[in-house]
Design a protein around this motif. Sequence first.
Motif, PDB file in Angstrom:
ATOM      1  N   LEU A  42      46.025  36.293  38.307  1.00 33.95           N
ATOM      2  CA  LEU A  42      45.094  35.248  38.404  1.00 33.95           C
ATOM      3  C   LEU A  42      44.252  35.581  39.685  1.00 33.95           C
ATOM      4  O   LEU A  42      42.881  35.328  39.916  1.00 33.95           O
ATOM      5  N   GLN A  43      44.927  35.803  40.920  1.00 31.84           N
ATOM      6  CA  GLN A  43      44.259  36.174  41.950  1.00 31.84           C
ATOM      7  C   GLN A  43      43.499  37.437  42.081  1.00 31.84           C
ATOM      8  O   GLN A  43      42.344  37.571  42.645  1.00 31.84           O
ATOM      9  N   ASP A  44      44.395  38.637  41.391  1.00 32.75           N
ATOM     10  CA  ASP A  44      43.277  39.614  41.327  1.00 32.75           C
ATOM     11  C   ASP A  44      42.153  39.772  40.485  1.00 32.75           C
ATOM     12  O   ASP A  44      41.002  40.513  40.845  1.00 32.75           O
ATOM     13  N   CYS A  45      42.020  38.819  39.294  1.00 27.74           N
ATOM     14  CA  CYS A  45      41.078  38.682  38.456  1.00 27.74           C
ATOM     15  C   CYS A  45      39.871  37.761  39.124  1.00 27.74           C
ATOM     16  O   CYS A  45      39.161  37.432  38.421  1.00 27.74           O
ATOM     17  N   LYS A  46      40.297  37.023  40.218  1.00 30.08           N
ATOM     18  CA  LYS A  46      39.504  36.295  40.845  1.00 30.08           C
ATOM     19  C   LYS A  46      38.974  35.286  40.228  1.00 30.08           C
ATOM     20  O   LYS A  46      37.573  34.654  40.190  1.00 30.08           O
ATOM     21  N   LEU A  47      39.824  34.415  39.392  1.00 32.80           N
ATOM     22  CA  LEU A  47      39.576  33.223  38.641  1.00 32.80           C
ATOM     23  C   LEU A  47      38.917  32.218  39.714  1.00 32.80           C
ATOM     24  O   LEU A  47      39.829  31.691  40.526  1.00 32.80           O
ATOM     25  N   GLU A  48      37.890  31.617  39.387  1.00 31.70           N
ATOM     26  CA  GLU A  48      37.359  30.640  40.221  1.00 31.70           C
ATOM     27  C   GLU A  48      36.668  29.461  39.295  1.00 31.70           C
ATOM     28  O   GLU A  48      35.626  29.880  38.574  1.00 31.70           O
ATOM     29  N   LEU A  49      37.436  28.499  38.852  1.00 34.19           N
ATOM     30  CA  LEU A  49      36.849  27.448  37.986  1.00 34.19           C
ATOM     31  C   LEU A  49      35.773  26.804  38.753  1.00 34.19           C
ATOM     32  O   LEU A  49      35.859  26.528  39.866  1.00 34.19           O
ATOM     33  N   PRO A  50      34.966  26.337  37.650  1.00 35.97           N
ATOM     34  CA  PRO A  50      33.705  25.625  38.415  1.00 35.97           C
ATOM     35  C   PRO A  50      34.037  24.182  38.916  1.00 35.97           C
ATOM     36  O   PRO A  50      34.830  23.262  38.333  1.00 35.97           O
TER      37      PRO A  50
END
Length: 338
Positions: free
Chosen positions: A174-182
């Motif tokens: 999750l951190q590597d794919c840079k998941l950032e929810l709105p």
Amino acid sequence: MKLLSIAIPCYNSQDYMENCIHSLLYGGEEVEIIIVDDGSTDRTAEIADAYARRYPTIVKAVHQENGGHGEAVNAGIRNATGLYFKVVDSDDRVSRMAYVDVLKTLEDHARGSRTLDLLISNFVYDKQGATKKKVMQYRHCLPEGRMFGWDEVRHMPKGKYLLMHSLIYRTKLLQDCKLELPKHTFYVDNLFAWEPLPHVKTMYYLDVNFYLYFIGREDQSVNEKVMIRRIDQQLLVNRRMVDIYSSLGPMNRHCRNYMFSYLDIITTISSVTLVRAGTREALEKKKELMNYIHRKDRLLYRKLRCSLFGQVANLPGKGGREIFVLLYKISQKFYGFN
């Protein structure tokens, strides 16, 4: 390092968050419980701090300005130190017996030679007043008892999807794919369950009913009246999924097919909610959504229009809309969702 980090997004959750926390404490020292107080105005922050003081090696209280469910999940990911990561909403809980199996499975894979990206388990629609609880399980879709990849994922029928309640991701993925929810947006759990999937290479299905998903509060985001009121947020999520899907590069075709199927149901939910709203403005927004998809990706537009849901969603006239809503209600009753 902890084995599992569990984030609990909390906003004015004083009346039910303790049931959730108590169900998670059974994991003991292998688990890190991150209670994210998302700018609550009730006793949520006080309760979170009390648990952090009482269980200092297990519970972490994080306080932030109100940013919505997505930003609370983001805060959980940022603060997670566990090898794996799960979200449990503050009005939900987990099964103690299944919890033991989940932790043992994660521990076995943490010690193994191959990296596990995603653990999948069942969840229960814990619907208030229902005498029989619906279970979302994946026995006929996923191999059991071993690690597998997308090539071994069998077709999932409409109504059966890997929702947030089913999933435990590897934290670093999750951190590597840079998941950032709105921020300030409901329904972002769909993004959490969908956006990281191209990065998932290895999965394991554990056939236990781990997550108990409560349905019944009047202010709950899946309540139909609430969904109609918040339709612009649903549309924001829907458009973001269209943007992501249209920009996907070369990838496993089974993963791509699954992601299309999920996008199809999300677009259907947007459409039926707008139809149920019954206003001229809502019907115009339904048209605008399809125009947006057409402008973004004509091939995706054609696939969505030609799908079963797409054809029914676009039946002409008032009669067509009534048939669409009727078929959706039948699906609701069969699958138990709200």
